[in-house]
Design a protein around this motif. Structure first.
Motif, PDB file in Angstrom:
ATOM      1  N   ASN A  88      51.785  -8.523  44.351  1.00 18.73           N
ATOM      2  CA  ASN A  88      51.753  -7.936  45.684  1.00 18.73           C
ATOM      3  C   ASN A  88      50.683  -6.853  45.618  1.00 18.73           C
ATOM      4  OD1 ASN A  88      52.075  -6.479  48.034  1.00 18.73           O
ATOM      5  ND2 ASN A  88      54.306  -6.709  48.061  1.00 18.73           N
TER       6      ASN A  88
ATOM      7  N   TYR B 205      65.154  -9.324  43.998  1.00 17.04           N
ATOM      8  CA  TYR B 205      64.150 -10.320  43.639  1.00 17.04           C
ATOM      9  C   TYR B 205      64.652 -11.302  42.584  1.00 17.04           C
ATOM     10  CZ  TYR B 205      61.212  -6.965  46.105  1.00 17.04           C
ATOM     11  OH  TYR B 205      60.693  -6.113  47.034  1.00 17.04           O
TER      12      TYR B 205
ATOM     13  N   VAL C 139      59.124 -13.556  47.366  1.00 19.79           N
ATOM     14  CA  VAL C 139      58.058 -14.158  48.152  1.00 19.79           C
ATOM     15  C   VAL C 139      58.057 -13.564  49.571  1.00 19.79           C
ATOM     16  CG1 VAL C 139      57.181 -16.325  49.116  1.00 19.79           C
ATOM     17  CG2 VAL C 139      58.030 -16.257  46.754  1.00 19.79           C
ATOM     18  N   LYS C 140      59.234 -13.416  50.142  1.00 20.03           N
ATOM     19  CA  LYS C 140      59.361 -12.834  51.486  1.00 20.03           C
ATOM     20  C   LYS C 140      58.862 -11.384  51.511  1.00 20.03           C
ATOM     21  CE  LYS C 140      62.767 -12.227  55.156  1.00 20.03           C
ATOM     22  NZ  LYS C 140      64.180 -12.396  55.524  1.00 20.03           N
ATOM     23  N   ALA C 141      59.003 -10.673  50.374  1.00 20.99           N
ATOM     24  CA  ALA C 141      58.570  -9.276  50.292  1.00 20.99           C
ATOM     25  C   ALA C 141      57.072  -9.144  50.004  1.00 20.99           C
ATOM     26  CB  ALA C 141      59.368  -8.551  49.213  1.00 20.99           C
ATOM     27  N   GLY C 142      56.354 -10.273  49.909  1.00 21.22           N
ATOM     28  CA  GLY C 142      54.905 -10.213  49.745  1.00 21.22           C
ATOM     29  C   GLY C 142      54.397 -10.478  48.346  1.00 21.22           C
TER      30      GLY C 142
ATOM     31  N   ALA D 232      63.139 -16.366  46.459  1.00 23.40           N
ATOM     32  CA  ALA D 232      62.706 -16.365  47.863  1.00 23.40           C
ATOM     33  C   ALA D 232      62.579 -14.947  48.406  1.00 23.40           C
ATOM     34  CB  ALA D 232      63.677 -17.181  48.714  1.00 23.40           C
ATOM     35  N   ASN D 233      63.413 -14.022  47.941  1.00 23.46           N
ATOM     36  CA  ASN D 233      63.329 -12.634  48.406  1.00 23.46           C
ATOM     37  C   ASN D 233      62.018 -11.988  47.977  1.00 23.46           C
ATOM     38  OD1 ASN D 233      65.832 -12.852  49.563  1.00 23.46           O
ATOM     39  ND2 ASN D 233      66.908 -11.754  47.945  1.00 23.46           N
TER      40      ASN D 233
END
Length: 196
Positions: free
Chosen positions: A83, A50, A57-60, A54-55
């Motif tokens: 999250n 993280y 955000v992609k992970a929720g 972007a990682n």
């Protein structure tokens, strides 16, 4: 850019893990100190990816567009990213929130994490269900930060940026919010709170 960043992140995580996971002979760490260090190493591994915003955000992890600061002046949280699938988690690998600060180049830098656990009886006057992690008791119980959020406990960990006030303090004076990035005060003058 991602190609060059990955080895740097891997190296940073390895250095952080080596500094945390292996107590020196001189430290004479207790069993609880070793357990806390092991749990922090889990957080390092779980959140290292993280570092690339972007990682997360992609992970929720949903970003708040505002940087959160303590209006009393004790420091800032940075930009919360929640999250809610991890609300009520006390798993070191699953914090409910990540905190970022501006990196000075138009991006975001990960600075801390948070766990959020709802109070079982929703009575702020009792705390018999107070959780702990890393051998540290969560703060609270406190009222929700936005309408509908239950009374809850929270634990912050300044894992990726040192907090001069302490590793588990809520606000970090080393984290700053740039001018114009803080949530405007609501009408009536109430203080701003993070809206996960």
């Amino acid at each position: 850019m991602a190609r060059r960043t990955a080895p740097v992140l891997t190296a940073a995580a390895a250095l952080a893990l080596s500094a945390v996971a292996v107590p020196t002979a001189a430290s004479a760490a207790t069993a609880s100190d070793r357990a806390a260090a092991t749990q922090r190493a889990v957080v390092y591994r779980a959140t290292a990816a993280y570092q690339l915003h972007a990682n997360a955000v992609k992970a929720g992890y949903v970003p708040d567009k505002y940087c959160v600061t303590d209006r009393a002046g004790s420091g800032s949280l940075g930009y919360p990213h929640f999250n809610h699938a991890y609300d009520n988690s006390v798993d070191p690998a699953k914090p409910a929130a990540l905190f970022y600060e501006d990196d000075g180049r138009g991006g975001k830098r990960l600075v801390g994490v948070q766990w959020l656990v709802y109070d079982r009886d929703q009575n702020a006057a009792t705390d018999d269900d107070r959780p702990s992690l890393f051998g540290t008791r969560f703060t609270g119980p406190r009222a929700g930060n936005f309408p509908g959020q239950p009374i809850h406990y929270a634990l912050h960990l300044w894992l990726w940026k040192a907090n001069p006030k302490g590793r588990y303090e809520t606000y970090n004076p080393a984290v700053t919010c740039l001018p114009g990035t803080v949530r405007p005060k609501p009408a009536g003058g109430a203080g701003a709170r993070p809206r996960p």
